[in-house]
Design a protein around this motif. Structure first.
Motif, mmCIF file in Angstrom:
data_model
loop_
_atom_site.group_PDB
_atom_site.id
_atom_site.type_symbol
_atom_site.label_atom_id
_atom_site.label_comp_id
_atom_site.label_asym_id
_atom_site.label_seq_id
_atom_site.Cartn_x
_atom_site.Cartn_y
_atom_site.Cartn_z
ATOM 1 N N VAL A 37 0.822 -1.206 0.000
ATOM 2 C CA VAL A 37 0.000 0.000 0.000
ATOM 3 C C VAL A 37 0.854 1.252 0.000
ATOM 4 O O VAL A 37 0.750 2.101 -0.878
ATOM 5 C CB VAL A 37 -0.965 0.026 1.202
ATOM 6 N N THR A 38 1.753 1.369 0.995
ATOM 7 C CA THR A 38 2.441 2.652 1.138
ATOM 8 C C THR A 38 3.575 2.841 0.150
ATOM 9 O O THR A 38 3.910 3.969 -0.175
ATOM 10 C CB THR A 38 2.998 2.820 2.557
ATOM 11 N N VAL A 41 1.754 1.530 -3.899
ATOM 12 C CA VAL A 41 0.491 2.193 -4.267
ATOM 13 C C VAL A 41 -0.522 1.223 -4.869
ATOM 14 O O VAL A 41 -1.101 1.493 -5.906
ATOM 15 C CB VAL A 41 0.704 3.327 -5.278
ATOM 16 N N GLY A 204 -2.443 9.416 3.926
ATOM 17 C CA GLY A 204 -1.370 10.294 3.453
ATOM 18 C C GLY A 204 -0.301 10.474 4.516
ATOM 19 O O GLY A 204 0.899 10.358 4.248
ATOM 20 N N ILE A 205 -0.738 10.735 5.744
ATOM 21 C CA ILE A 205 0.226 10.962 6.828
ATOM 22 C C ILE A 205 0.966 9.663 7.168
ATOM 23 O O ILE A 205 2.177 9.662 7.391
ATOM 24 C CB ILE A 205 -0.504 11.536 8.061
ATOM 25 N N ILE A 207 1.650 7.257 5.139
ATOM 26 C CA ILE A 207 2.642 7.047 4.087
ATOM 27 C C ILE A 207 3.867 7.921 4.338
ATOM 28 O O ILE A 207 5.010 7.485 4.195
ATOM 29 C CB ILE A 207 2.018 7.377 2.716
ATOM 30 N N TRP A 208 3.606 9.155 4.746
ATOM 31 C CA TRP A 208 4.691 10.093 5.021
ATOM 32 C C TRP A 208 5.616 9.525 6.105
ATOM 33 O O TRP A 208 6.836 9.438 5.944
ATOM 34 C CB TRP A 208 4.079 11.426 5.462
ATOM 35 N N ARG A 211 7.438 6.294 4.932
ATOM 36 C CA ARG A 211 8.491 6.534 3.951
ATOM 37 C C ARG A 211 9.658 7.302 4.545
ATOM 38 O O ARG A 211 10.801 7.112 4.141
ATOM 39 C CB ARG A 211 7.924 7.289 2.751
ATOM 40 N N SER A 212 9.378 8.189 5.498
ATOM 41 C CA SER A 212 10.482 8.901 6.135
ATOM 42 C C SER A 212 11.355 7.915 6.890
ATOM 43 O O SER A 212 12.573 8.033 6.916
ATOM 44 C CB SER A 212 9.952 9.958 7.106
ATOM 45 N N TYR A 216 12.502 5.844 1.682
ATOM 46 C CA TYR A 216 12.096 5.695 0.286
ATOM 47 C C TYR A 216 11.623 7.044 -0.244
ATOM 48 O O TYR A 216 10.818 7.725 0.376
ATOM 49 C CB TYR A 216 10.968 4.667 0.196
ATOM 50 N N VAL A 217 12.165 7.445 -1.403
ATOM 51 C CA VAL A 217 11.738 8.707 -2.007
ATOM 52 C C VAL A 217 11.244 8.447 -3.421
ATOM 53 O O VAL A 217 11.924 7.795 -4.208
ATOM 54 C CB VAL A 217 12.884 9.744 -2.045
ATOM 55 N N GLU A 218 10.075 8.971 -3.716
ATOM 56 C CA GLU A 218 9.502 8.797 -5.056
ATOM 57 C C GLU A 218 9.916 9.975 -5.934
ATOM 58 O O GLU A 218 9.931 11.111 -5.481
ATOM 59 C CB GLU A 218 7.977 8.776 -4.929
ATOM 60 N N HIS A 219 10.283 9.686 -7.166
ATOM 61 C CA HIS A 219 10.670 10.806 -8.033
ATOM 62 C C HIS A 219 9.718 10.973 -9.199
ATOM 63 O O HIS A 219 9.103 10.025 -9.612
ATOM 64 C CB HIS A 219 12.082 10.606 -8.563
ATOM 65 N N GLY B 177 9.740 12.424 2.189
ATOM 66 C CA GLY B 177 8.866 11.283 2.457
ATOM 67 C C GLY B 177 7.462 11.471 1.921
ATOM 68 O O GLY B 177 6.724 10.518 1.705
ATOM 69 N N GLY B 182 2.223 10.295 -1.042
ATOM 70 C CA GLY B 182 1.793 10.954 0.191
ATOM 71 C C GLY B 182 1.080 12.260 -0.069
ATOM 72 O O GLY B 182 -0.069 12.467 0.349
ATOM 73 N N MET B 185 -2.263 11.878 -1.771
ATOM 74 C CA MET B 185 -3.373 11.506 -0.892
ATOM 75 C C MET B 185 -3.915 12.742 -0.178
ATOM 76 O O MET B 185 -5.128 12.917 -0.058
ATOM 77 C CB MET B 185 -2.909 10.502 0.170
#
Lengths: 219, 203
Positions: A37-38, A41, A204-205, A207-208, A211-212, A216-219, B177, B182, B185
């Motif tokens: 999920v996080t 996606v 959303g939070i 995931i934040w 990921r922090s 993991y960073v999405e580009h 992050g 994120g 959403m």
């Protein structure tokens, strides 16, 4: 046509232990670093729709784990028999069969919950996590590996939706598993959390944070 | 009038994305550019508009309890509803395939534009969800058609709007992050609040 994610084990090696290091990775990776999920996606639809309360979420999580593990197993057993061109239909057929099973069992033993979940039980069929694992893993790997992979992805999905449900029910209804935790006079409940808006925000939070931590960073 | 009302309701109030979270996967994955978002949106409107009435016919004349009486009176007690999921998903997959072939044959330009999105739609939860909701809410055939097209349009609005926001977002500095999923959403949540303002509108 499937993508092999793991190199096949050399034929001459003695039988690999059931829970070797390589296999543990199948279960543990999706729990954090490679969460369906996080990070990937996938399966967001149901992750949000059923998470108003803890109880339906738990049932949904169990159902998804069941469907994903068994469809992974069946597809993995059939992987050499399925012609590439019709594989999507075959996969959908297998998934739909298990989802029908889940829905019939639910109808028989917990009709109240069946009504609460409504169409979303059927929508497990189009949960991209299940399709994704069949396509990316079960089509190219042995049955036992596929079962473990299904367990990993299933539990990765389960903990995320349970966490989302925890905050939504706690802040939206002031209860957990329908047990009142605090009264509205002490702290007002926020109906935005019952609403779809709260679901997007909480996820959303989450995931934040996730990921922090994993970097993991999405580009 | 009833139908117009239902149409407006399914576009704005009972929006597939903001009210039911259906089709989120493609909503998040294909909303990076406005042009592709329009392509996917159009394909969803199209397929949802066809599959909802077709599945209605299947439900009414094959699956429902006693639905097969048009074949023979012996089937009055037969209830095939447990086959619903498999039937619906098979029909959706078949229609998507059919639409793909027809479009390819008669309008290569549209086919080029929709291209990769058409096959993806078979596993879009908004399509299957549309059919399941239609059964749950006891729509008539006309209502099912309006509901299908309306829900599709609602999905299209949502995805095009999100794509427009995300195109602008490229120029802002988002914490690491929060990048990608994120922030998307959170934006969707804010857009959901905006869509809430449609609640209560009826003609």
């Amino acid at each position: 046509m499937s993508t092999e994610t793991v190199a096949p084990v050399a034929a001459k090696e003695p039988a690999e232990p059931l829970f070797s290091k390589r296999r543990k990775k199948f279960v543990l990776d999706p729990l954090s670093d490679d969460n369906p999920v996080t990070v990937q996606v996938l399966g967001i639809c149901s992750a949000l729709a059923v998470t108003v309360k803890m109880e339906p979420t738990l049932i949904m999580a169990v159902s998804v784990v069941f469907v994903i593990v068994f469809s992974n197993l069946i597809i993995s057993l059939l992987r050499n028999l399925i012609p590439g061109r019709v594989r999507i239909i075959v996969q959908l057929g297998v998934i739909a069969t298990f989802v029908t099973l889940v829905s019939e069992v639910l109808k028989a033993y917990n009709y109240e919950m069946f009504k609460v979940l409504g169409a979303f039980v059927g929508l497990i069929i189009t949960n991209c996590i299940v399709m994704g694992r069949l396509e990316a893993f079960a089509m190219g790997n042995k049955p036992w590996d596929s079962v473990l992979d299904g367990l990993g992805s299933g539990f990765g999905y389960a903990w995320v939706i349970l966490t989302v449900a925890f905050f939504r029910e706690l802040l939206g209804s002031g209860s957990l598993f329908n047990v009142q935790i605090y009264d509205a006079s002490i702290m007002p409940t926020n109906s935005l959390f019952i609403d779809s808006v709260g679901a997007f925000m909480v996820l959303g939070i989450l995931i934040w944070i996730q990921r922090s931590k994993s970097g993991y960073v999405e580009h | 009038m009833e139908l117009v009302n239902l149409g407006i309701k399914s576009v704005f109030i009972d929006n597939m994305i903001f009210a039911y979270f259906l089709g989120m996967c493609s909503f998040l994955a294909v909303s990076k550019k406005v042009t592709t978002a329009i392509g996917l949106g159009a394909a969803v409107v199209f397929v949802l508009g066809i599959t909802a009435p077709v599945n209605w016919l299947v439900q009414e004349y094959i699956l429902k309890e006693g639905a097969l009486t048009w074949l023979s009176a012996d089937f009055a007690g037969l209830n095939l509803e447990f086959l619903q999921f498999i039937m619906f998903i098979a029909i959706i997959a078949a229609i998507v395939q059919l639409v793909e072939m027809v479009v390819e044959k008669f309008s290569p330009t549209l086919y080029g534009a929709l291209g990769i999105f058409l096959p993806l739609i078979a596993v879009n939860c908004a399509i299957l969800g549309g059919s399941l909701f239609m059964v749950q809410r006891d729509y008539t055939l006309a209502e099912a058609g309006v509901f299908g097209v309306g829900s599709g349009l609602g999905f299209m609005f949502a995805i095009v709007a999100l794509a427009a926001v995300r195109e602008k977002l490229k120029y802002s500095n988002v914490p690491d992050g929060l990048k990608g999923l994120g922030i998307t959403m959170l934006i969707t949540g804010l857009m959901g609040i905006a869509f809430k303002s449609f609640i209560g509108i009826a003609l």
